[in-house]
Design an enzyme around this catalytic site. Structure first.
Site, PDB file in Angstrom:
ATOM      1  N   GLU A 139       0.838  -1.210   0.000  1.00 20.96           N
ATOM      2  CA  GLU A 139       0.000   0.000   0.000  1.00 20.96           C
ATOM      3  C   GLU A 139       0.873   1.262   0.000  1.00 20.96           C
ATOM      4  OE1 GLU A 139      -4.149  -1.586   1.990  1.00 20.96           O
ATOM      5  OE2 GLU A 139      -2.700  -0.661   3.333  1.00 20.96           O
ATOM      6  N   GLY A 212      -7.228 -18.631   3.981  1.00 18.22           N
ATOM      7  CA  GLY A 212      -8.391 -18.299   4.794  1.00 18.22           C
ATOM      8  C   GLY A 212      -8.607 -19.269   5.938  1.00 18.22           C
ATOM      9  N   ASP A 242      -2.983  -9.529   8.187  1.00 19.62           N
ATOM     10  CA  ASP A 242      -2.016  -8.634   8.841  1.00 19.62           C
ATOM     11  C   ASP A 242      -1.590  -9.211  10.186  1.00 19.62           C
ATOM     12  OD1 ASP A 242      -2.308  -6.880   6.728  1.00 19.62           O
ATOM     13  OD2 ASP A 242      -3.922  -5.768   7.704  1.00 19.62           O
ATOM     14  N   ASN A 266      -1.069 -18.378  12.982  1.00 24.41           N
ATOM     15  CA  ASN A 266      -2.444 -18.857  12.779  1.00 24.41           C
ATOM     16  C   ASN A 266      -3.295 -18.660  14.032  1.00 24.41           C
ATOM     17  OD1 ASN A 266      -2.052 -19.672  10.168  1.00 24.41           O
ATOM     18  ND2 ASN A 266      -1.961 -21.863  10.591  1.00 24.41           N
TER      19      ASN A 266
HETATM   20  O1  RIB Z   1      -5.662  -5.746   5.639  1.00 19.33           O
HETATM   21  C1  RIB Z   1      -6.708  -4.977   6.146  1.00 19.33           C
HETATM   22  C2  RIB Z   1      -6.469  -3.532   5.885  1.00 19.33           C
HETATM   23  O2  RIB Z   1      -6.496  -3.310   4.512  1.00 19.33           O
HETATM   24  C3  RIB Z   1      -7.509  -2.623   6.467  1.00 19.33           C
HETATM   25  O3  RIB Z   1      -7.229  -2.248   7.797  1.00 19.33           O
HETATM   26  C4  RIB Z   1      -7.513  -1.459   5.520  1.00 19.33           C
HETATM   27  O4  RIB Z   1      -6.848  -0.351   6.014  1.00 19.33           O
HETATM   28  C5  RIB Z   1      -6.865  -1.982   4.241  1.00 19.33           C
HETATM   29  O5  RIB Z   1      -5.758  -1.290   3.927  1.00 19.33           O
END
Ligand code: RIB
Length: 301
Positions: A139, A212, A242, A266
């Site tokens: 990102e 998943g 995350d 996990n």
């Molecule tokens: O991976 C989840 C995250 O992806 C969210 O918190 C959102 O911010 C997006 O970037």
């Protein structure tokens, strides 16, 4: 303690909860709206810090209220913000999330996250050299991710690249990453010509595909292994990946082997999805220790 440096996005998540997603041109009524902390970078930093990691965050926010709150939230979670700076020309990043029909869909507006450029990386060479692990996602600009991976590779610093959201990545760069953690969709985007089994075999002990509620797939050099997810009833799966990445980085830097670190990740991810919000359910080490599935060998602190 080993430093985990996370270089990535910081955002505010604007979350709408609804029974169904609108079709193009359709309006539907929602049930609720909430604002939470997010951004894949910040999420992974918080996940690692809650599990006892010594985490340095590198990123950008806008000079706005959201940016100040994002920084405060990191501090409250014991993440170092020495390298989280405000910019004046862009607004803080945001993610616009719809929770409906048992899953999420997300539009990310990077804003200040796009200011994490190659110049910023020149300023943190010393921090990178002191890091036991450098964690990246997608990102922030791709050139920045490439710059960090090239530098870390040359200096022998281990990296985790969570290639989310999906975008093109050169095979040469993939070779230089220590651990690559796509989900199935991101794997297909990276390797359109490979089946999952072929991909795993090609990158043993490096490629971990999160599948998943099934768990995580890896090839251990001898065979393909599914390391199963812990069965729970999810409330909100946002940020599960995350949490896995943050927890995995803690496991590895604390000396656990890959498969053990995946099990640690996990369990953290399973706990995280039982509460609302990307960071809302991320467990502390204490919460992990209280869980019946906590393993004795994880007792690193
Ligand atoms: O991976 C989840 C995250 O992806 C969210 O918190 C959102 O911010 C997006 O970037």
């Amino acid at each position: 303690m080993n430093i985990i440096t996370v270089i990535g996005s910081l955002s505010t998540d604007f979350v709408v909860i609804a029974d169904k997603r609108p079709m193009v041109g359709e309006t539907v009524m929602g049930q609720d709206f909430k604002t939470t902390f997010g951004g894949k970078g910040a999420n992974q930093a918080v996940a690692a810090a809650r599990l006892g990691g010594k985490v340095e965050m590198v990123g950008k926010v806008g000079s706005d209220l959201f940016g100040a709150e994002i920084r405060d939230n990191l501090i409250a979670n014991h993440v170092s913000v020495t390298h989280v700076e405000p910019v004046t020309h862009l607004a803080s990043g945001s993610a616009h999330i719809t929770l409906a029909e048992g899953d999420n869909s997300i539009i990310v507006v990077p804003g200040a996250n796009n200011a994490v450029d190659q110049q910023e990386i020149l300023k943190i060479h010393d921090l990178l050299r002191r890091s036991a692990m450098v964690v990246l996602q997608q990102e922030i600009p791709s050139e920045t991710v490439r710059e960090v991976i090239e530098f870390c590779y040359q200096e022998g610093i281990p990296t985790i690249l969570n290639p989310a959201p999906a975008r093109e990545l050169s095979l040469g760069l993939i070779e230089k990453v220590t651990y690559l953690t796509p989900n199935e969709h991101e794997f297909q985007a990276l390797f359109p010509d490979l089946s999952i089994s072929e991909g795993l075999k090609q990158y043993p002990n490096k490629l971990m595909i999160t599948v998943g509620s099934k768990g995580v797939l890896i090839h251990n050099g001898s065979e393909e292994v599914l390391i199963p997810a812990y069965k729970v009833t999810p409330i909100d799966t946002t940020g599960a990946g995350d949490t896995f990445n943050g927890a995995f980085s803690v496991g590895i830097t604390e000396g656990l082997d890959i498969e053990t670190s995946i099990r640690f990740g996990n369990l953290a991810a399973a706990l995280s999805i039982q509460k609302f919000g990307a960071q809302g359910g991320m467990p502390t080490l204490k919460e992990m220790k209280e869980h019946p599935a906590y393993e004795k060998t994880w007792n690193f602190k």
